[in-house]
Design an enzyme around this catalytic site. Sequence first.
Site, PDB file in Angstrom:
ATOM      1  N   GLU A 230       0.819  -1.216   0.000  1.00 28.42           N
ATOM      2  CA  GLU A 230       0.000   0.000   0.000  1.00 28.42           C
ATOM      3  C   GLU A 230       0.854   1.268   0.000  1.00 28.42           C
ATOM      4  O   GLU A 230       0.629   2.190   0.769  1.00 28.42           O
ATOM      5  CB  GLU A 230      -0.962  -0.009   1.188  1.00 28.42           C
ATOM      6  CG  GLU A 230      -1.935  -1.180   1.140  1.00 28.42           C
ATOM      7  CD  GLU A 230      -3.042  -1.146   2.183  1.00 28.42           C
ATOM      8  OE1 GLU A 230      -2.814  -0.615   3.272  1.00 28.42           O
ATOM      9  OE2 GLU A 230      -4.130  -1.670   1.885  1.00 28.42           O
TER      10      GLU A 230
ATOM     11  N   GLU B  93     -12.772  -2.545  11.855  1.00 27.01           N
ATOM     12  CA  GLU B  93     -12.757  -1.782  10.601  1.00 27.01           C
ATOM     13  C   GLU B  93     -13.873  -2.209   9.654  1.00 27.01           C
ATOM     14  O   GLU B  93     -14.559  -1.374   9.070  1.00 27.01           O
ATOM     15  CB  GLU B  93     -11.393  -1.965   9.910  1.00 27.01           C
ATOM     16  CG  GLU B  93     -11.320  -1.319   8.537  1.00 27.01           C
ATOM     17  CD  GLU B  93      -9.964  -1.500   7.849  1.00 27.01           C
ATOM     18  OE1 GLU B  93      -9.041  -2.073   8.456  1.00 27.01           O
ATOM     19  OE2 GLU B  93      -9.837  -1.041   6.704  1.00 27.01           O
TER      20      GLU B  93
ATOM     21  N   ASP C 161      -8.378  -9.204   3.688  1.00 29.15           N
ATOM     22  CA  ASP C 161      -8.184  -8.102   4.625  1.00 29.15           C
ATOM     23  C   ASP C 161      -9.254  -8.028   5.704  1.00 29.15           C
ATOM     24  O   ASP C 161     -10.138  -7.175   5.617  1.00 29.15           O
ATOM     25  CB  ASP C 161      -8.166  -6.782   3.838  1.00 29.15           C
ATOM     26  CG  ASP C 161      -7.665  -5.626   4.685  1.00 29.15           C
ATOM     27  OD1 ASP C 161      -7.204  -5.886   5.806  1.00 29.15           O
ATOM     28  OD2 ASP C 161      -7.739  -4.482   4.225  1.00 29.15           O
TER      29      ASP C 161
END
Length: 687
Positions: free
Chosen positions: A266, A367, A339
Amino acid sequence: MKRFVAIFILLCFSSFLYAEDGHQLWLRAHNTGTVRVQPHRRSSLLNLAEHELRTGWRGKPGAVVQFNVKPDKDIKGDGFKLECGRITARTEAGILYGAFDLMRRQQTGQSTITIATNPSYERRILNHWDNLNGSIERGYAGRSIFWRNEKDSLTVTDADRTLWREYGRANASVGINGAVLNNVNASPLILSVAYLKKAKAIADVLRTYGIKVYLSVNFASPTRLGGPSTADPLNPAVAQWWQAKAKEIYRMIPDFGGFLIKANSEGQPGPQNYGRSHADGANMIADALKPFGGIVMWRAFVYSSTNKDRAGQAYQEFVPFDGKFHDNVIVQVKNGPVDFQPREPFSPLLGALKKTPLMLEFQITQEYLGQSNHLVFLSTMWEECLKSDTYQAGVGSTVARCTDGSVYPQKITAIAGVANIGLDTNWCGHHFAQANWYAFGRLAWNPELTSAQIADEWIRLTFADYDTQSGSQKMARWEQEFLKPVKGMMLESREAAVNYMMPLGLHHLFSAYEHYGPGPWFAPKNVRPDWTPPYYHKADSAGIGFDRTIQGSNSVSQYSEPLRSRLANVQTCPDEYILWFHHLPWDFKTKRGVTLWDDICYHYDKGVKQTAGFQTLWNTLQEYVDTQRFIHTQAKLQRQHLDAQVWKDACLLYFQQFSKRPFPSDVIPPIYQLEYLMHTDPRRITE
Ligand code: GCW
């Protein structure tokens, strides 16, 4: 004055009329009698263990407890043995864990006769994604407890130290013994003298609770902190820079744990920027830490926009380097291959690297699971992962056994959880999110525990009225009317979230980047495809799902037999993973004997009903919970239910455009319009 007296009397006589703000977590109990502690020697850890026993003792009044720090054949690492009147451990931290365990047993009515228990993982670590400006990446419970955004962000106040002590105590009470203090998207500044001084101040407090600190570091740090102009791991000047930095850190923090590194992931810099490998990068930094006993935790969270299947990349990048890492490197792997989704199969790397120690990374912060608005007890998800059989070294090679040294010899064993802690008074935003912090610690110590046991303990510790006698009628009623249904709700909650968000193996259906609400349609032209939901669900008129079989990306081949064939065959692939591994026609018959389309509808519908059930249940429990926590949780459950409705309507209406089939008649039809949902920020709809 009269009013004051009246309030005072009320407070004294009713434990439930006054509010609890949740700050005390699961550590609310006070003592009911004295205890005589014979510590056998003095040290700050042993003093602390003594202090804890005195203030929380609920055993026989006047009892004697001896501490005994010595080798014992039943004990390894920070393990301990509880015997009548004695706690034995090899380490002082072990005594502290024994003291907390003994008190937990007293508080939850568990047996305290001879017990020996050893931690499965030597390092049980929280990863804080805290930025140096005080914000927290994916944090939903306020700002950082470590870093501030004020001009004096580096000064340390008494209030800071008090908070860190409370944090350390909570961790020690569940066996957590490490903390990475800053975000894996790491600012190079963390290694500057000023920030190291602050890290030292934090380490000085946490050490008292047996907790080591670690730091996340940026691979390009030397280039940003006055070192060489390259970060090439094979350049001797770069290696020297890291060696000098390690020396500087250990001078300040002699028991420093080591570094956590996100590299070539990332946008973070890494060895590949210089044409070098993960092993080159990790080993060079590990060598710098080695003389001081430090470790490198090197993350395997890598993927690129050009890979046709993001889920397969970590395996492709890391398997060729198995056995090439130095012995103070451990590779940190997220539980799933994508993820932290509500449900993923375990990462195929787990068990596949046989000569490289691996550590699991769970995400405690929610998240992708409703953040601090949804009640989702994550223990069941972690338990599912830990107990999954990888078959990599025959039957019984579970994920837990492949990472704790049982299947492959491992010099280092470790497990990490991304923390859900912030400055909110109740630490986690949602009172029930505290259970996830608690569960992480308990499972890191013993992955064999069941979520039912963990939930049972946590509910007792967090909600019991400690003035009620155990075994009394009142307690029996509390267990029946409160503990039992709340435990049921917690144990059901993760599956409910899967149902209303992404059932049957669907994944990453989130809108935009905040990862809160649904956005299965989200695919702007300027966004890389692997950051958009259509990349994952692949819905079209023919069907839905990601084909990871040999006809598709073939990522299923990364699993070991017989699991590989089981997952690859649509008849034997468990329904929970069916759209993870297969692209199936809308009228495919699922195991429950209905069409795929109908099954999708039933799952979303069920998820919404489950959240309605949670709300209804909670509303009947008011008499058992203090007002503050009752109302707070009530509001959160309402929001969760409204959000579940948005999820259901968005996904069903959107997918219906492709399936072109009606909703089954026994499914409650959507209440929102797709148009509206597509053009409204999902966070705003139910606020
Ligand atoms: O899930 C993604 C998150 C990023 C995070 C990244 C990672 C810290 O959306 O916010 O960055 O994972 O784990 O590195």
